[in-house]
Motif scaffolding. Sequence first.
Motif, PDB file in Angstrom:
ATOM      1  N   GLU A  76       0.832  -1.210   0.000  1.00 34.75           N
ATOM      2  CA  GLU A  76       0.000   0.000   0.000  1.00 34.75           C
ATOM      3  C   GLU A  76       0.865   1.258   0.000  1.00 34.75           C
ATOM      4  OE1 GLU A  76      -2.871  -0.277   3.165  1.00 34.75           O
ATOM      5  OE2 GLU A  76      -3.826  -2.053   2.308  1.00 34.75           O
ATOM      6  N   ASP A  77       1.876   1.256  -0.881  1.00 32.62           N
ATOM      7  CA  ASP A  77       2.746   2.430  -1.003  1.00 32.62           C
ATOM      8  C   ASP A  77       1.931   3.651  -1.422  1.00 32.62           C
ATOM      9  OD1 ASP A  77       4.933   0.875  -0.383  1.00 32.62           O
ATOM     10  OD2 ASP A  77       5.529   0.555  -2.463  1.00 32.62           O
ATOM     11  N   GLN A  78       2.130   4.752  -0.710  1.00 33.24           N
ATOM     12  CA  GLN A  78       1.430   5.996  -1.005  1.00 33.24           C
ATOM     13  C   GLN A  78       2.221   6.875  -1.969  1.00 33.24           C
ATOM     14  OE1 GLN A  78      -1.783   6.651   0.601  1.00 33.24           O
ATOM     15  NE2 GLN A  78      -1.414   4.465   0.885  1.00 33.24           N
ATOM     16  N   VAL A  79       3.536   6.814  -1.860  1.00 38.92           N
ATOM     17  CA  VAL A  79       4.450   7.563  -2.713  1.00 38.92           C
ATOM     18  C   VAL A  79       5.560   6.601  -3.113  1.00 38.92           C
ATOM     19  CG1 VAL A  79       6.139   9.455  -2.805  1.00 38.92           C
ATOM     20  CG2 VAL A  79       3.953   9.794  -1.626  1.00 38.92           C
ATOM     21  N   ALA A  84      15.879   7.997 -12.293  1.00 40.77           N
ATOM     22  CA  ALA A  84      15.478   8.303 -13.668  1.00 40.77           C
ATOM     23  C   ALA A  84      15.689   7.119 -14.608  1.00 40.77           C
ATOM     24  CB  ALA A  84      16.244   9.528 -14.172  1.00 40.77           C
ATOM     25  N   THR A  85      16.677   6.278 -14.324  1.00 38.45           N
ATOM     26  CA  THR A  85      16.924   5.125 -15.193  1.00 38.45           C
ATOM     27  C   THR A  85      15.750   4.145 -15.186  1.00 38.45           C
ATOM     28  OG1 THR A  85      18.110   4.047 -13.374  1.00 38.45           O
ATOM     29  CG2 THR A  85      19.442   5.203 -15.006  1.00 38.45           C
ATOM     30  N   PHE A  86      14.894   4.243 -14.176  1.00 40.55           N
ATOM     31  CA  PHE A  86      13.745   3.344 -14.083  1.00 40.55           C
ATOM     32  C   PHE A  86      12.462   3.971 -14.630  1.00 40.55           C
ATOM     33  CE2 PHE A  86      16.401   1.739 -10.452  1.00 40.55           C
ATOM     34  CZ  PHE A  86      16.786   0.571 -11.095  1.00 40.55           C
ATOM     35  N   ALA A  87      12.566   5.088 -15.350  1.00 43.86           N
ATOM     36  CA  ALA A  87      11.381   5.720 -15.930  1.00 43.86           C
ATOM     37  C   ALA A  87      10.597   4.764 -16.836  1.00 43.86           C
ATOM     38  CB  ALA A  87      11.772   6.986 -16.689  1.00 43.86           C
ATOM     39  N   PRO A  88      11.260   3.967 -17.699  1.00 48.62           N
ATOM     40  CA  PRO A  88      10.486   3.014 -18.514  1.00 48.62           C
ATOM     41  C   PRO A  88       9.737   1.990 -17.667  1.00 48.62           C
ATOM     42  CG  PRO A  88      12.680   3.339 -19.442  1.00 48.62           C
ATOM     43  CD  PRO A  88      12.690   3.977 -18.074  1.00 48.62           C
ATOM     44  N   LEU A  89      10.345   1.584 -16.553  1.00 46.20           N
ATOM     45  CA  LEU A  89       9.692   0.636 -15.658  1.00 46.20           C
ATOM     46  C   LEU A  89       8.465   1.278 -15.015  1.00 46.20           C
ATOM     47  CD1 LEU A  89       9.771  -2.153 -14.302  1.00 46.20           C
ATOM     48  CD2 LEU A  89      11.321  -1.188 -12.585  1.00 46.20           C
ATOM     49  N   TRP A 103       4.701   9.974  -7.887  1.00 48.24           N
ATOM     50  CA  TRP A 103       5.934   9.307  -8.308  1.00 48.24           C
ATOM     51  C   TRP A 103       7.015  10.372  -8.307  1.00 48.24           C
ATOM     52  CZ3 TRP A 103       5.911   4.033  -9.303  1.00 48.24           C
ATOM     53  CH2 TRP A 103       4.640   3.428  -9.420  1.00 48.24           C
ATOM     54  N   VAL A 104       8.030  10.196  -7.477  1.00 49.65           N
ATOM     55  CA  VAL A 104       9.050  11.227  -7.278  1.00 49.65           C
ATOM     56  C   VAL A 104      10.370  10.742  -7.860  1.00 49.65           C
ATOM     57  CG1 VAL A 104      10.290  12.630  -5.592  1.00 49.65           C
ATOM     58  CG2 VAL A 104       7.893  11.998  -5.174  1.00 49.65           C
ATOM     59  N   THR A 122       6.951  14.156 -10.137  1.00 51.46           N
ATOM     60  CA  THR A 122       7.645  15.376  -9.741  1.00 51.46           C
ATOM     61  C   THR A 122       9.100  15.045  -9.467  1.00 51.46           C
ATOM     62  OG1 THR A 122       7.580  17.285  -8.249  1.00 51.46           O
ATOM     63  CG2 THR A 122       7.184  15.138  -7.266  1.00 51.46           C
ATOM     64  N   SER A 123       9.925  16.070  -9.461  1.00 53.96           N
ATOM     65  CA  SER A 123      11.334  15.852  -9.141  1.00 53.96           C
ATOM     66  C   SER A 123      11.538  15.959  -7.639  1.00 53.96           C
ATOM     67  CB  SER A 123      12.227  16.862  -9.867  1.00 53.96           C
ATOM     68  OG  SER A 123      12.265  18.099  -9.186  1.00 53.96           O
ATOM     69  N   TYR A 124      12.498  15.221  -7.150  1.00 49.21           N
ATOM     70  CA  TYR A 124      12.826  15.226  -5.723  1.00 49.21           C
ATOM     71  C   TYR A 124      13.203  16.623  -5.251  1.00 49.21           C
ATOM     72  CZ  TYR A 124      15.313  13.662  -1.453  1.00 49.21           C
ATOM     73  OH  TYR A 124      15.758  13.476  -0.163  1.00 49.21           O
ATOM     74  N   GLU A 125      14.039  17.301  -6.037  1.00 47.46           N
ATOM     75  CA  GLU A 125      14.510  18.624  -5.622  1.00 47.46           C
ATOM     76  C   GLU A 125      13.372  19.638  -5.595  1.00 47.46           C
ATOM     77  OE1 GLU A 125      17.359  19.058  -4.278  1.00 47.46           O
ATOM     78  OE2 GLU A 125      18.102  17.060  -4.780  1.00 47.46           O
ATOM     79  N   ASP A 126      12.446  19.554  -6.558  1.00 42.58           N
ATOM     80  CA  ASP A 126      11.281  20.438  -6.538  1.00 42.58           C
ATOM     81  C   ASP A 126      10.379  20.121  -5.345  1.00 42.58           C
ATOM     82  OD1 ASP A 126      12.097  21.795  -8.764  1.00 42.58           O
ATOM     83  OD2 ASP A 126      10.648  20.883 -10.137  1.00 42.58           O
TER      84      ASP A 126
END
Length: 215
Positions: A76-79, A84-89, A103-104, A122-126
Amino acid sequence: PLFRYTYAQCGTRARKLANALAGLGLKGGDAVGTIAWNNHRHMETYYAVSGSGMVLHTCNPRLHPQQLIYVINHAEDQVVLFDATFAPLVKGIAAHCPMVRAWVCLADAAHTPTIEGVANVTSYEDLIAPCSDQFAWPEFDERTGAALCYTSGTTGNPKGVMYSHRAIVLHSLTVGITFGAGESDCILHIVPMFHANAWCAPFAGLIAACKQVLP
C-alpha cells in the motif's frame, strides 16, 4: 557525477523530505516505496521516512514487473521514489498501482523525465525545495515498523518482511561493533540499498560517523 556532503547537510535535506511527505498527507504507518540505486537521495529517504514513523519499502527493480506491481499494491505504497533510469519501468507499472499518489524522481527538474501516461510525476529537488529544514521527529514504540522488504526468487508471490526500529538499532550496533567502525573509517556500499534494508549499513555508518561511499 561525483557528489559529496556532510552528515549535517544530509540531515537538513532529510528533514525537508520528512516535511514534504507530511505535506502530501502521509502519516505514521504509511508506506513509501523506492525503486532506486545507491545514492545520496536514496539515503536521505532512509532517514526521513523511517524517522518520521512511516515505513520505507525498498523495491527490488530486478523483480518481474508483475511482481513489482504486486508488492507496491500489497505494501500500500502511497508515494514511490525512483531513479530516472527506471522511468520506462514506472511507465509500465504506474497505471496498475492506483494507491500511489505521487511518483518522485530522485533528481532535479532538469533530469526528471516526462513519462507518457503518468501525470503525477515530480522531481525530488522540486518536492523538498519549499519545505522547512526544521522537523520534530516523533517518538513511538520501538517495535513500530520502520522498513519493509520483500523476498525474491521464491515460489508464489513475494513475501514481505517488516523491520522494527528496535531490530534496526540492534542490527546497526552489531554491525558497527563487528566491523569496529569509527569516524576515521570509510564504508563502501556494495550491497544494493534495495536489498535486505542495505544490511542496515546506512544506519551503522551514521552511528559510527563513518564516511559512506555509494557507488
